[in-house]
Every structure is written in structure tokens, then in C-alpha cells.
Design a protein around this motif. Structure first.
Motif, mmCIF file in Angstrom:
data_model
loop_
_atom_site.group_PDB
_atom_site.id
_atom_site.type_symbol
_atom_site.label_atom_id
_atom_site.label_comp_id
_atom_site.label_asym_id
_atom_site.label_seq_id
_atom_site.Cartn_x
_atom_site.Cartn_y
_atom_site.Cartn_z
ATOM 1 N N SER A 93 0.843 -1.192 0.000
ATOM 2 C CA SER A 93 0.000 0.000 0.000
ATOM 3 C C SER A 93 0.885 1.251 0.000
ATOM 4 O O SER A 93 2.061 1.200 0.362
ATOM 5 C CB SER A 93 -0.910 -0.008 1.226
ATOM 6 O OG SER A 93 -0.133 -0.009 2.417
ATOM 7 N N PRO A 94 0.341 2.402 -0.403
ATOM 8 C CA PRO A 94 1.147 3.641 -0.437
ATOM 9 C C PRO A 94 1.768 4.011 0.903
ATOM 10 O O PRO A 94 2.820 4.655 0.938
ATOM 11 C CB PRO A 94 0.130 4.697 -0.893
ATOM 12 C CG PRO A 94 -0.872 3.937 -1.683
ATOM 13 C CD PRO A 94 -0.984 2.599 -1.007
ATOM 14 N N SER A 95 1.157 3.614 2.010
ATOM 15 C CA SER A 95 1.741 3.947 3.313
ATOM 16 C C SER A 95 3.097 3.272 3.518
ATOM 17 O O SER A 95 3.892 3.735 4.341
ATOM 18 C CB SER A 95 0.787 3.532 4.437
ATOM 19 O OG SER A 95 0.590 2.118 4.459
ATOM 20 N N MET A 96 3.366 2.199 2.772
ATOM 21 C CA MET A 96 4.661 1.524 2.885
ATOM 22 C C MET A 96 5.774 2.327 2.234
ATOM 23 O O MET A 96 6.951 1.983 2.363
ATOM 24 C CB MET A 96 4.578 0.133 2.257
ATOM 25 C CG MET A 96 3.693 -0.849 3.006
ATOM 26 S SD MET A 96 4.385 -1.371 4.586
ATOM 27 C CE MET A 96 5.682 -2.480 4.039
ATOM 28 N N ARG A 97 5.430 3.414 1.536
ATOM 29 C CA ARG A 97 6.445 4.306 0.945
ATOM 30 C C ARG A 97 6.891 5.390 1.922
ATOM 31 O O ARG A 97 7.858 6.113 1.640
ATOM 32 C CB ARG A 97 5.877 4.958 -0.312
ATOM 33 C CG ARG A 97 5.536 3.999 -1.437
ATOM 34 C CD ARG A 97 6.770 3.532 -2.137
ATOM 35 N NE ARG A 97 6.470 2.621 -3.241
ATOM 36 C CZ ARG A 97 7.390 2.055 -4.001
ATOM 37 N NH1 ARG A 97 8.674 2.292 -3.764
ATOM 38 N NH2 ARG A 97 7.054 1.239 -4.977
ATOM 39 N N LEU A 98 6.226 5.522 3.042
ATOM 40 C CA LEU A 98 6.582 6.564 4.010
ATOM 41 C C LEU A 98 7.952 6.270 4.619
ATOM 42 O O LEU A 98 8.286 5.122 4.919
ATOM 43 C CB LEU A 98 5.524 6.646 5.103
ATOM 44 C CG LEU A 98 4.116 7.042 4.632
ATOM 45 C CD1 LEU A 98 3.138 6.983 5.786
ATOM 46 C CD2 LEU A 98 4.134 8.438 4.017
ATOM 47 N N GLN A 99 8.746 7.298 4.825
ATOM 48 C CA GLN A 99 10.120 7.151 5.332
ATOM 49 C C GLN A 99 10.165 7.404 6.829
ATOM 50 O O GLN A 99 10.358 8.534 7.277
ATOM 51 C CB GLN A 99 11.064 8.098 4.585
ATOM 52 C CG GLN A 99 11.235 7.762 3.120
ATOM 53 C CD GLN A 99 12.303 8.604 2.449
ATOM 54 O OE1 GLN A 99 12.781 9.586 3.012
ATOM 55 N NE2 GLN A 99 12.678 8.230 1.244
ATOM 56 N N ASP A 100 9.986 6.355 7.576
ATOM 57 C CA ASP A 100 10.123 6.429 9.039
ATOM 58 C C ASP A 100 10.596 5.092 9.604
ATOM 59 O O ASP A 100 10.382 4.803 10.778
ATOM 60 C CB ASP A 100 8.795 6.834 9.688
ATOM 61 C CG ASP A 100 7.694 5.816 9.441
ATOM 62 O OD1 ASP A 100 7.879 4.929 8.582
ATOM 63 O OD2 ASP A 100 6.639 5.897 10.102
ATOM 64 N N ALA A 101 11.267 4.296 8.777
ATOM 65 C CA ALA A 101 11.637 2.928 9.185
ATOM 66 C C ALA A 101 13.148 2.807 9.326
ATOM 67 O O ALA A 101 13.916 3.658 8.873
ATOM 68 C CB ALA A 101 11.121 1.908 8.164
ATOM 69 N N GLY A 102 13.548 1.736 9.977
ATOM 70 C CA GLY A 102 14.969 1.483 10.195
ATOM 71 C C GLY A 102 15.437 2.096 11.503
ATOM 72 O O GLY A 102 14.746 2.910 12.115
ATOM 73 N N PRO A 103 16.628 1.717 11.946
ATOM 74 C CA PRO A 103 17.160 2.284 13.202
ATOM 75 C C PRO A 103 17.284 3.799 13.175
ATOM 76 O O PRO A 103 17.097 4.464 14.192
ATOM 77 C CB PRO A 103 18.531 1.607 13.331
ATOM 78 C CG PRO A 103 18.429 0.354 12.512
ATOM 79 C CD PRO A 103 17.528 0.690 11.381
ATOM 80 N N ASP A 104 17.619 4.349 11.990
ATOM 81 C CA ASP A 104 17.765 5.806 11.890
ATOM 82 C C ASP A 104 16.506 6.487 11.361
ATOM 83 O O ASP A 104 16.487 7.717 11.199
ATOM 84 C CB ASP A 104 18.949 6.152 10.985
ATOM 85 C CG ASP A 104 18.835 5.484 9.620
ATOM 86 O OD1 ASP A 104 17.832 4.768 9.379
ATOM 87 O OD2 ASP A 104 19.748 5.669 8.794
ATOM 88 N N ILE A 227 5.595 5.005 17.036
ATOM 89 C CA ILE A 227 5.274 6.124 17.939
ATOM 90 C C ILE A 227 4.870 7.367 17.151
ATOM 91 O O ILE A 227 3.742 7.853 17.263
ATOM 92 C CB ILE A 227 6.480 6.430 18.855
ATOM 93 C CG1 ILE A 227 6.835 5.198 19.696
ATOM 94 C CG2 ILE A 227 6.167 7.623 19.753
ATOM 95 C CD1 ILE A 227 8.061 5.352 20.532
ATOM 96 N N ALA A 228 5.806 7.901 16.360
ATOM 97 C CA ALA A 228 5.526 9.110 15.580
ATOM 98 C C ALA A 228 5.054 8.706 14.191
ATOM 99 O O ALA A 228 5.747 7.994 13.473
ATOM 100 C CB ALA A 228 6.785 9.969 15.485
ATOM 101 N N GLY A 229 3.864 9.150 13.810
ATOM 102 C CA GLY A 229 3.297 8.778 12.529
ATOM 103 C C GLY A 229 3.601 9.793 11.432
ATOM 104 O O GLY A 229 4.170 10.861 11.677
ATOM 105 N N LYS A 230 3.223 9.423 10.200
ATOM 106 C CA LYS A 230 3.352 10.300 9.030
ATOM 107 C C LYS A 230 1.962 10.468 8.412
ATOM 108 O O LYS A 230 1.157 9.537 8.402
ATOM 109 C CB LYS A 230 4.293 9.663 8.006
ATOM 110 C CG LYS A 230 5.741 9.558 8.481
ATOM 111 C CD LYS A 230 6.507 10.797 8.092
ATOM 112 C CE LYS A 230 7.995 10.629 8.393
ATOM 113 N NZ LYS A 230 8.793 11.778 7.930
ATOM 114 N N PHE A 231 1.710 11.670 7.892
ATOM 115 C CA PHE A 231 0.404 11.936 7.307
ATOM 116 C C PHE A 231 0.348 11.440 5.877
ATOM 117 O O PHE A 231 1.278 11.638 5.088
ATOM 118 C CB PHE A 231 0.095 13.448 7.353
ATOM 119 C CG PHE A 231 -0.413 13.895 8.687
ATOM 120 C CD1 PHE A 231 -1.756 13.750 9.028
ATOM 121 C CD2 PHE A 231 0.462 14.442 9.613
ATOM 122 C CE1 PHE A 231 -2.212 14.151 10.268
ATOM 123 C CE2 PHE A 231 0.001 14.844 10.855
ATOM 124 C CZ PHE A 231 -1.327 14.709 11.187
#
Length: 333
Positions: A93-104, A227-231
Motif C-alpha cells: 500500500s502507499p503507506s509503505m512508501r513513508l520514510q520512518d523505518a529502520g534504526p535511523d 510512535i511518531a506517525g506520518k500523514f
């Protein structure tokens, strides 16, 4: 049977030779062991060690001679009865393109899913597995079924825009599970692991599909910042850990937060090795024969050295202490 027969004959002949050798040693005992005519206590077991060592050596060599040569290939032919299946249910889904993953938190969720799968590929016996990939958005589409070509899987994971194969809508993760159940139904019971990778953005409370007997384990892996989401699409998207954990429990599987940590070795041992372990870890007659040759040859080669150094405390000739004392007396005189 030939190897066992040769080993028994070898041990019999060596036993007769050892009996003859022991009789001769008794006649020469004063020369070999001194006035006490007795070696060290452990020497009495040396004939038994020689018999066993030569028997193991003969059995191992004949066994290796009888076995066909092993051809080492990158992909060995695995019998169908030992083949395992991995079904990857991948959220595209498009939400899987959001950049908030990984240790950094600098990678997209799809990129984190690719990293998790690469780590898994490096730590499991891939030749034993056939891999299927099911893409999930507002429906489910099988991308590839029962392949051993890992490069095809890597190409799918490498940001292939699979979301464009679906019309826009809400993520329907259950449709992917239904498709996984359909794909796995004809396979051998307990031979399949279903791996779900998703951010758990939208999961319904009802409608959980039933897994067939072929599915032995289910692993649900979450990606994205919990914790912190993306719109996106007018709402805030984050990894819904509670929903994914509940999903794993309803499937009688295990949930793992893969956003910061790779899939642990203990989980891989359960899922990747759950069907009896890797066939590469099973000891065959070849491995036993190699071990017999190595151990038998080593014992037979080391025994003479041990007998020379530790066979008796008696040393012929003038003791060093008496020799030094005589030299001092001669100097004084």
C-alpha cells in the motif's frame, strides 16, 4: 554390509597380531621396561585402541569407496518430501512508501522490508525452500509462486511499484492471508511458513481467514515507526503494533517489531528450522565415514609417540644425577 564385514575381518586380524606381539613383549620386558618388567598402567589398553582404530579406519575407507561422489552445487535437488515453503504476504500500500523505518528512521517501510528479507535469506538454507510472494493492497495478487530463484524475489522487494496494479482504496490484509491459504492448501502438512510484512495501518476486527494444515508457522513482522506517525491520505499513519500483535495471536503465530531490529536467530530457528532442521545438518553415512577415518588414523598415528614418551618411567643408562656426581668426584681427585 561390505564395509562392516571388512572392518570385522580387519579387527580380527589385528587382534591376532596384537596377541602375538604381546607374547613377544613379555619375553623382552626386562629390556623394554627395566627390572620391574611392567609398563605404565595405560599401556595395557593400547592393543584395544589399535584394534578399534584400524577397524574404524577400514570401515571408513571402504564406506567412502562404496559411496557415490558428492557433487557440490549451488542449488541441490531437494526431495519433495523435504521441501519447505515460504509464503511472503507483502503489504504494498502507499503507506509503505513513508520514510520512518529502520534504526535511523531514514528508510521507507518497503526498504526496511527488503532489508529484513535480505537478512533472512543470508541465515536460512535457501535451497530447501520454495518462495511465493503475494502483494496486498485493497486486494491480493500472487506475484510469484513456488520459485527457487531468489533474484526474482529480490527484484520484487527492490521497490517494484506493485501498488499500481491495484485501484486506490483501503488496505485489505486479510485478502492476502486468504490468498496465502489458497496457495498453501495443496502442500505437505506443516511444511509452510507464512511471513507477513506490513505496517498494520488498517486491519479489520473480523473476517480472519483459516490457515490450512500445510501452514505450520506464521510470523507477522511490523515496519514503520510505532510512535511518531506520518500523514497520508488525510490521516496519520504509523505501525500499529497492538493490531499486528493481535493478528499474530489470532493466527497462532508470533509478532516481531522489525522497524529497529532484524528477525532474531531464535525466531529463525523456530520458523526456518521448524520442520526438523536443515538437511545440510543431518549426518549421513559419508560424514560418519569421514569421522571414522579421521579418528582412527589419528589414534593409530599418535599411539607410537605416546608409547615412546609415556609408556614407562624406566630409562636405560646411568642416571643423570649419578653421572654428575661421578664427574665431580673425578675433578676432586
Amino acid at each position: 554390509m561390505v564395509a562392516e564385514l571388512v572392518a570385522c575381518m580387519t579387527m580380527l586380524l589385528v587382534g591376532v597380531a596384537e596377541a602375538i606381539h604381546a607374547r613377544r613383549c613379555r619375553r623382552l620386558a626386562p629390556l623394554a621396561f627395566g627390572p620391574r618388567r611392567r609398563p605404565a598402567a595405560w599401556v595395557y589398553s593400547a592393543p584395544l585402541f589399535r584394534v578399534l582404530a584400524l577397524g574404524a579406519l577400514a570401515w571408513g575407507l571402504v564406506s567412502l569407496l562404496q559411496l557415490p561422489p558428492r557433487v557440490h552445487q549451488l542449488l541441490q535437488q531437494i526431495p519433495e518430501s523435504e521441501t519447505k515453503h515460504l509464503v511472503l504476504v507483502l503489504d504494498v500500500s502507499p503507506s509503505m512508501r513513508l520514510q520512518d523505518a529502520g534504526p535511523d528512521k531514514q528508510k521507507s517501510r518497503r526498504q526496511r522490508a527488503r532489508d529484513l528479507m535480505e537478512s533472512l535469506f543470508e541465515r536460512v538454507a535457501l535451497p530447501e525452500y520454495k518462495v511465493s510472494v503475494i502483494a496486498v493492497y485493497n486486494g491480493a495478487k500472487p506475484v510469484v509462486e513456488d520459485t527457487r530463484d531468489i533474484e526474482v524475489i529480490r527484484n520484487i522487494l527492490d521497490d517494484l511499484p506493485l501498488e499500481y496494479a491495484f485501484p486506490s482504496g483501503k488496505t485489505d490484509l486479510f485478502s492476502g492471508l486468504e490468498q496465502a491459504a489458497r496457495v498453501a492448501r495443496p502442500w505437505r502438512p506443516g511444511s509452510t511458513t507464512v511471513l507477513v510484512i506490513s505496517d498494520g495501518d488498517t486491519v479489520p476486527a473480523t473476517g480472519m481467514p483459516q490457515m490450512p494444515a500445510a501452514v505450520g508457522d506464521v510470523l507477522v513482522v511490523g515496519v514503520g515507526d510505532p510512535i511518531a506517525g506520518k500523514f497520508i491520505d488525510g490521516r496519520q499513519s504509523r505501525q500499529d503494533t497492538s493490531t499486528l500483535r493481535q493478528l499474530a495471536q489470532r493466527l497462532r503465530g508470533v509478532y516481531h517489531n522489525g522497524n529497529a531490529k532484524q528477525i532474531g536467530s531464535s525466531l529463525l530457528e523456530r520458523f526456518a528450522g521448524g520442520s526438523g532442521g536443515s538437511s545440510n545438518d543431518k549426518l549421513t553415512r559419508r560424514e560418519y565415514a569421514i569421522a571414522a577415518v579421521a579418528s582412527g588414523g589419528s589414534v593409530y598415528a599418535l599411539l607410537p609417540l605416546l608409547l615412546q614418551l609415556l609408556g614407562t618411567r624406566w630409562r636405560p643408562g646411568v642416571p643423570r644425577r649419578q653421572k654428575l656426581q661421578r664427574e665431580r668426584e673425578q675433578r676432586v681427585n
